[in-house]
Design a protein around this motif. Sequence first.
Motif, short mmCIF file in Angstrom:
data_model
loop_
_atom_site.label_atom_id
_atom_site.label_comp_id
_atom_site.label_asym_id
_atom_site.label_seq_id
_atom_site.Cartn_x
_atom_site.Cartn_y
_atom_site.Cartn_z
N VAL A 1 5.06 -9.11 -1.95
CA VAL A 1 3.91 -8.23 -1.71
C VAL A 1 2.66 -9.06 -1.96
CG1 VAL A 1 2.69 -6.14 -2.38
CG2 VAL A 1 5.20 -6.18 -2.41
N TYR A 2 1.78 -9.08 -0.99
CA TYR A 2 0.55 -9.85 -1.08
C TYR A 2 -0.60 -8.92 -1.45
CZ TYR A 2 2.81 -14.01 0.74
OH TYR A 2 3.62 -15.11 0.89
N TYR A 3 -1.33 -9.32 -2.49
CA TYR A 3 -2.43 -8.51 -3.01
C TYR A 3 -3.75 -9.23 -2.83
CZ TYR A 3 1.20 -5.87 -5.47
OH TYR A 3 2.30 -5.11 -5.79
N CYS A 4 -4.75 -8.47 -2.45
CA CYS A 4 -6.11 -8.99 -2.37
C CYS A 4 -6.80 -8.77 -3.72
CB CYS A 4 -6.87 -8.26 -1.26
SG CYS A 4 -8.56 -8.83 -1.00
N ASN A 5 -7.61 -9.73 -4.11
CA ASN A 5 -8.33 -9.67 -5.40
C ASN A 5 -9.79 -10.00 -5.17
OD1 ASN A 5 -9.32 -11.76 -7.74
ND2 ASN A 5 -8.31 -9.94 -8.60
N ALA A 6 -10.65 -9.31 -5.89
CA ALA A 6 -12.07 -9.63 -5.85
C ALA A 6 -12.63 -9.58 -7.26
CB ALA A 6 -12.82 -8.63 -4.96
#
Length: 115
Positions: free
Chosen positions: A92-97
């Motif tokens: 599962v690929y997660y975006c982070n900011a």
Amino acid sequence: QVQLMESGGNLVQPGGSLRLSCAASKNTFSINAMGWYRQAPGKQRELVAAISSGGRTNYADSVKGRFTISRDNAKNTVYLQTNSLKPEDTAVYYCNAISGGINYWGQGTQVTVSS
């Protein structure tokens, strides 16, 4: 507050490519850094790639030369181009900011590499 929405995950054969997108609810000019992480079953979440507000990038050794992170501030979007995918890229690929010292996460998008 920043809301992140990932898209682009799919089932792909080894050697294939996918482009993941992360749309931010806030103008990305005001976000210090953005990145992509991934988590495979039974493993810890790990950094895949990151890009600073100035465009500096860094990558995990396992994806160097195969993945490319980019950001389009006009569209408030960060992309992860994944090429030459391997079964071990399945996760599962997660975006982070990071904005104002706070970490924000998307809900993730599944990438499965299998024949």
